[in-house]
Write a protein that holds these residues in place. Structure first.
Motif, short mmCIF file in Angstrom:
data_model
loop_
_atom_site.label_atom_id
_atom_site.label_comp_id
_atom_site.label_asym_id
_atom_site.label_seq_id
_atom_site.Cartn_x
_atom_site.Cartn_y
_atom_site.Cartn_z
N LEU A 79 -27.18 -23.53 -34.94
CA LEU A 79 -27.25 -22.36 -35.79
C LEU A 79 -28.35 -22.57 -36.84
N SER A 80 -29.01 -21.52 -37.23
CA SER A 80 -30.02 -21.64 -38.28
C SER A 80 -30.09 -20.34 -39.06
N TYR A 81 -30.52 -20.45 -40.31
CA TYR A 81 -30.64 -19.27 -41.17
C TYR A 81 -31.98 -19.29 -41.87
N SER A 82 -32.66 -18.14 -41.82
CA SER A 82 -33.95 -17.99 -42.48
C SER A 82 -33.77 -17.17 -43.74
N LYS A 83 -33.98 -17.78 -44.89
CA LYS A 83 -33.86 -17.04 -46.16
C LYS A 83 -34.97 -16.01 -46.29
N ARG A 84 -36.12 -16.32 -45.73
CA ARG A 84 -37.26 -15.39 -45.83
C ARG A 84 -36.96 -14.07 -45.11
N ASP A 85 -36.34 -14.18 -43.91
CA ASP A 85 -36.06 -12.99 -43.12
C ASP A 85 -34.63 -12.49 -43.30
#
Length: 234
Positions: A79-85
């Motif tokens: 799992l990963s999370y992009s704060k930018r997007d």
């Protein structure tokens, strides 16, 4: 049942999962080790954990503006999370009639072998946070993150919720802890939170959407009529 177990085994190796370095103790250990070994994030290593008591559901997060995307990684754990997007990426998860048994066996294995870590339990806990209703399932199915082979969204909810029942909440590794915190922070941002509340209250169903649009149109027409009335006085 044996045929299904063989199908699972072949699926894991055909999909490019890496064979575990250590010899597996039995079939459950083989599947679990294959999932961990195929992770590109090295999440299988035990580390100091942190508590997470709550994460907003998929429907709540989407209403606030979080995007859900398919991760290109093979391992379910990546799992990963992009704060930018503002995007949560998740690998594809197939859910069928034996998913619950398979995951429960892996979670029991982790409880019986504490030194192996509890990464599967952490992953399942995040799923349980995200999935509370059929609407949450539908979102993840529409995003092609979940492949619902049962054909019943409510059954998926039951499967996920059953996996975490009577099992203590695990502490999360730093990567998962960061994802959970980031999702909560995104929702709790006042702008995103009120946006979610507005969507939930006024655009949650077709009837609410229709009535909201009708109210806006009526308000606009009333405003135009008032302006025209004022201008006619001059």
């Amino acid at each position: 049942m044996n045929e299904k177990l063989l199908d699972i085994t072949f699926d894991y190796f055909e999909s490019g999962n890496v064979c575990p370095i250590e010899s597996p103790k039995h079939f459950t250990d083989l599947i679990r080790s294959s999932i961990i070994s195929s992770s590109e994030l090295g999440l299988g290593k035990p580390e100091e954990g942190k508590e997470v008591n709550h994460v907003y559901s998929a429907s709540q997060l989407m209403e606030a503006g979080v995007k859900f995307k398919i991760s290109p990684n093979k391992s379910l754990l990546d799992l990963s999370y992009s704060k930018r997007d503002g995007a949560l990426s998740m690998p594809i998860l197939n859910i069928d009639d034996i998913t619950e048994v398979l995951f429960k066996n892996m979670m029991v294995y982790e409880q019986c072998h504490p030194s192996a870590g509890d990464i599967i339990r952490q992953y399942v806990e995040i799923l349980d946070f995200l999935i509370n209703t059929e609407k949450d399932v539908d979102i993840l199915v529409n995003k092609k993150i979940i492949v619902n082979l049962t054909g019943d969204a409510n059954k998926v909810v039951t499967v996920i919720n059953n996996l975490t029942s009577n099992i203590p909440t695990p502490e999360f590794n730093s990567h998962y802890f960061s994802i959970c915190n980031s999702l909560n922070e995104f929702y709790d941002n006042p702008r995103n939170k009120y946006k979610a509340i507005f969507i939930h209250e006024y655009f949650n169903t077709p009837w609410k959407i229709a009535s909201t649009i009708a109210a806006i149109v009526l308000l606009l027409l009333t405003f135009i009529q008032t302006v025209c009335s004022i201008l006619s006085l001059f």
